[in-house]
Motif scaffolding. Structure first.
Motif, PDB file in Angstrom:
ATOM      1  N   UNK A 150       0.848  -1.202   0.000  1.00  0.00           N
ATOM      2  CA  UNK A 150       0.000   0.000   0.000  1.00  0.00           C
ATOM      3  C   UNK A 150       0.887   1.257   0.000  1.00  0.00           C
TER       4      UNK A 150
ATOM      5  N   UNK B 254       4.015   1.476  -0.549  1.00  0.00           N
ATOM      6  CA  UNK B 254       4.967   1.483  -1.651  1.00  0.00           C
ATOM      7  C   UNK B 254       4.344   2.093  -2.912  1.00  0.00           C
ATOM      8  N   UNK B 255       3.127   1.675  -3.212  1.00  0.00           N
ATOM      9  CA  UNK B 255       2.542   2.182  -4.463  1.00  0.00           C
ATOM     10  C   UNK B 255       2.321   3.690  -4.372  1.00  0.00           C
ATOM     11  N   UNK B 256       1.897   4.168  -3.204  1.00  0.00           N
ATOM     12  CA  UNK B 256       1.740   5.623  -3.040  1.00  0.00           C
ATOM     13  C   UNK B 256       3.101   6.332  -3.021  1.00  0.00           C
TER      14      UNK B 256
ATOM     15  N   UNK C 126       5.965   5.441  -4.347  1.00  0.00           N
ATOM     16  CA  UNK C 126       6.576   5.465  -5.683  1.00  0.00           C
ATOM     17  C   UNK C 126       5.930   6.529  -6.561  1.00  0.00           C
ATOM     18  N   UNK C 127       4.601   6.616  -6.488  1.00  0.00           N
ATOM     19  CA  UNK C 127       3.908   7.604  -7.330  1.00  0.00           C
ATOM     20  C   UNK C 127       4.288   9.021  -6.903  1.00  0.00           C
TER      21      UNK C 127
ATOM     22  N   UNK D  41       7.774   9.894  -8.052  1.00  0.00           N
ATOM     23  CA  UNK D  41       7.790  10.153  -9.503  1.00  0.00           C
ATOM     24  C   UNK D  41       7.283  11.579  -9.787  1.00  0.00           C
ATOM     25  N   UNK D  42       6.219  11.973  -9.073  1.00  0.00           N
ATOM     26  CA  UNK D  42       5.659  13.311  -9.300  1.00  0.00           C
ATOM     27  C   UNK D  42       6.612  14.397  -8.799  1.00  0.00           C
TER      28      UNK D  42
ATOM     29  N   UNK E 121       9.214  14.860 -11.390  1.00  0.00           N
ATOM     30  CA  UNK E 121       8.729  15.613 -12.551  1.00  0.00           C
ATOM     31  C   UNK E 121       8.816  17.108 -12.278  1.00  0.00           C
TER      32      UNK E 121
ATOM     33  N   UNK F 145       0.962  22.818 -14.435  1.00  0.00           N
ATOM     34  CA  UNK F 145       1.068  21.379 -14.276  1.00  0.00           C
ATOM     35  C   UNK F 145       1.892  21.036 -13.030  1.00  0.00           C
TER      36      UNK F 145
ATOM     37  N   UNK G 102      -0.426  21.178 -10.155  1.00  0.00           N
ATOM     38  CA  UNK G 102      -1.286  19.977 -10.173  1.00  0.00           C
ATOM     39  C   UNK G 102      -0.511  18.769  -9.635  1.00  0.00           C
ATOM     40  N   UNK G 103       0.671  18.578 -10.193  1.00  0.00           N
ATOM     41  CA  UNK G 103       1.427  17.370  -9.862  1.00  0.00           C
ATOM     42  C   UNK G 103       1.938  17.389  -8.432  1.00  0.00           C
TER      43      UNK G 103
ATOM     44  N   UNK H 149      -0.841  16.410  -6.053  1.00  0.00           N
ATOM     45  CA  UNK H 149      -1.068  14.953  -6.010  1.00  0.00           C
ATOM     46  C   UNK H 149       0.115  14.231  -5.350  1.00  0.00           C
TER      47      UNK H 149
ATOM     48  N   UNK I 168      -0.463  14.518  -1.618  1.00  0.00           N
ATOM     49  CA  UNK I 168      -1.533  13.595  -1.228  1.00  0.00           C
ATOM     50  C   UNK I 168      -1.008  12.162  -1.179  1.00  0.00           C
TER      51      UNK I 168
ATOM     52  N   UNK J  75      -0.438   9.653   1.980  1.00  0.00           N
ATOM     53  CA  UNK J  75      -1.056   8.327   2.043  1.00  0.00           C
ATOM     54  C   UNK J  75       0.018   7.267   2.289  1.00  0.00           C
TER      55      UNK J  75
ATOM     56  N   UNK K 161      -5.766  15.469 -12.822  1.00  0.00           N
ATOM     57  CA  UNK K 161      -4.503  15.019 -12.234  1.00  0.00           C
ATOM     58  C   UNK K 161      -4.710  13.951 -11.160  1.00  0.00           C
ATOM     59  N   UNK K 162      -5.814  14.036 -10.426  1.00  0.00           N
ATOM     60  CA  UNK K 162      -6.116  13.040  -9.396  1.00  0.00           C
ATOM     61  C   UNK K 162      -6.279  11.659 -10.055  1.00  0.00           C
TER      62      UNK K 162
ATOM     63  N   UNK L  39      -2.993  10.284 -11.752  1.00  0.00           N
ATOM     64  CA  UNK L  39      -1.931   9.701 -10.930  1.00  0.00           C
ATOM     65  C   UNK L  39      -2.331   8.293 -10.484  1.00  0.00           C
TER      66      UNK L  39
ATOM     67  N   UNK M 270      -0.603   4.669 -11.943  1.00  0.00           N
ATOM     68  CA  UNK M 270      -0.039   3.694 -10.993  1.00  0.00           C
ATOM     69  C   UNK M 270      -0.698   2.327 -11.178  1.00  0.00           C
TER      70      UNK M 270
ATOM     71  N   UNK N 238       0.613   0.648 -14.274  1.00  0.00           N
ATOM     72  CA  UNK N 238       1.980   0.140 -14.048  1.00  0.00           C
ATOM     73  C   UNK N 238       1.937  -1.191 -13.286  1.00  0.00           C
ATOM     74  N   UNK N 239       1.067  -1.260 -12.273  1.00  0.00           N
ATOM     75  CA  UNK N 239       0.985  -2.487 -11.470  1.00  0.00           C
ATOM     76  C   UNK N 239       0.372  -3.633 -12.283  1.00  0.00           C
TER      77      UNK N 239
ATOM     78  N   UNK O   2      -3.404  -3.680  -5.009  1.00  0.00           N
ATOM     79  CA  UNK O   2      -3.194  -2.226  -5.054  1.00  0.00           C
ATOM     80  C   UNK O   2      -3.597  -1.652  -6.410  1.00  0.00           C
TER      81      UNK O   2
END
Lengths: 322, 322
Positions: A174, A176-178, A180-181, A184-185, A188, A199, A202-203, A206, A209, A213, B173-174, B177, B181, B184-185, B206
């Motif tokens: 759980x 990890x996936x958040x 990693x995202x 990445x953002x 960017x 942008x 925006x990024x 997120x 957030x 999480x 954007x929400x 993202x 993800x 990708x998974x 996930x």
């Protein structure tokens, strides 16, 4: 509905856009210093005296304004002082309805299950299942006017959350996936882009957030544990405190610190140095006590045997470098 | 607490692990067919007659069991029939406390704001702010024993959610993202890996969650709009129905369909074909009416002028290919 609005917006257009109705009220909150338990108690008492109870608390601002909103909401229903609830799962009753509207991206306070508060003996949040907001509004336009330095420090709070979560022993799929995202953002925004544009807003919103999480179900690590000591003693604000510490954590997060330094340079930011130069023995000890009290953070970062790794001597040497 | 458990688990170890206390009860729910509004109404009536009200509803199973739990929870407090609430934002009252525990990954039902129900005149969910679960438990171990084909079809539901969300006009954007993800998974699980392992269960769980979050604030698209017609008329289950349709959507999602076909081949799955071969004119019309009624899905996929693009003639030709 009570709107706790960051005093930064007093007299600014955002404040006049708040749609007050009936007994609704705006209270501009002073976030010059990070929120104190005494300030939370004062706000809650003031609202209870005036209204008995309220329908809800809406925090608009950066991490401090949002943490204040969460804490005041909880103190409308839980007895005693907010200092009684600094810790993990001490809050027993849901607060009044609470909403978070971030105007600065990075802290993750919009989704975290804590409120970072400075109390009489510690800097520690009210961590509980009742702490998260009932509702959040994510509008990147609200972050447009953030000062560049502040935006960077707060953005780095998110970057550091990701590194601490992804490199921690509490990691799970759980988080990890958040994480990693969010990472990445952050890349960017702070590594790939050469100019700030919509942008990016925006990024980064997120990223904040997702980073929040990520740590909600894992934990932060060394940078946060050490920077809490700085904030407690010196009042260093959270974002910049994390950056000051991260700058010296090659030993714990080698790849993350390397990339952090690249982002600092690329974004022309100067990280303060020498902030512990003139501290007394007693002050060092106070900082270390606060820092070493953050057991879950150290355990996440260094494993079950963290106390044999992060000795007082080693921590003292780290504080002296800051 | 009432546990609505997928009948697949009747007599299996999972059922005996449910910690019943006091008046708690397990009801094994028949999900041979996708949930019908009549079944939801029957379950809610039965509970109201026996208990007056209940403390909460806990759904354990795949998308159908979770959707039943959400719908029954809402029908414990909202008057009339669940068919009255098929649509967007028609539900006016929160249901009783509801919890989702998925045993199959991909549908996103654990986080979605809908429940997919077949009613007297349409297949459409109770989409509302009151529909999402109050609490979810994500334990990938519970998905270990899923039949391989079912796991693939349901996993593809997630993959298709991502493609439909990321290629849609409602994208923000929400949703982006989360969609990125989840995609990708899905790729890690169905493209990169050669054997199914525990990490696949973790990652697909996930992916399902993130894919569900992605469409919660955007929308699905062509595959769902067309497959809802199949389910309504022929009772085709959601996951396999989406796969049957996706197989023929090169025109709308060229890259996604190419990758979808690769995953089908790599995972040795045979997608049924010719399921509309012997349908009557009337039956084609019924499917098309259901499908074209999903306005937000078509608008997300094809833009505001969707009705001029997806004519009945074009849709009929698509159904004939399935």
């Amino acid at each position: 509905m009570i709107f706790l609005v960051d005093h930064f917006f007093e007299g600014k257009p955002l404040a006049s856009r708040v749609p007050l109705r009936n007994n609704d009220e705006i209270i501009f909150v002073d976030v010059t210093l990070e929120p104190k338990t005494t300030y939370v108690d004062k706000l809650a008492t003031q609202l209870k005296e005036k209204f008995g109870t309220v329908s809800g608390i809406i925090g608009i601002g950066g991490g401090s304004a949002m943490d204040l909103a969460k804490a005041v909401s909880l103190m409308m229903t839980n007895p005693g002082s907010s200092a009684d609830y600094q810790g993990w799962d001490l809050v027993k009753l849901p607060g009044v309805y609470k909403v978070g509207i971030p105007t600065l991206s990075g802290t993750g306070a919009e989704v975290s299950r804590t409120t970072v508060l400075t109390g009489p003996t510690r800097k520690l949040g009210m961590n509980s299942d009742f702490t998260p907001f009932d509702q959040i509004v994510l509008d990147p336009e609200l972050t447009k006017d953030a000062p560049v330095n502040q935006r960077f420090y707060t953005g780095m709070d998110c970057y550091i959350h990701c590194i601490e979560s992804l490199e921690g022993t509490y990691l799970n799929e759980f988080s990890k996936s958040y994480g990693e995202k969010a990472l990445e953002l952050c890349r960017k925004v702070f590594v790939d882009k050469n100019n700030w544009d919509d942008e990016c807003d925006d990024q980064l919103m997120m990223a904040s957030y997702a980073g929040g999480m990520s740590i909600a179900y894992s934990q932060v690590g060394v940078a946060h544990a050490v920077s809490y000591g700085l904030s407690y003693l010196l009042g260093t604000k959270h974002g910049i405190g994390n950056c000051i510490v991260m700058n010296h954590l090659e030993e714990y997060y080698p790849a993350g610190v390397k990339e952090f330094k690249y982002m600092v340079e690329k974004n022309n930011i100067e990280i303060p140095a020498g902030i512990c130069n003139s501290l007394s023995e007693e002050q060092f000890n106070a900082m270390m006590d606060v820092s070493l009290g953050m057991k879950p953070l150290w355990e996440n970062a260094l494993g079950k045997d963290w106390a044999t790794i992060m000795t007082r001597k080693k921590l003292r040497a780290l504080y002296e470098k800051l």
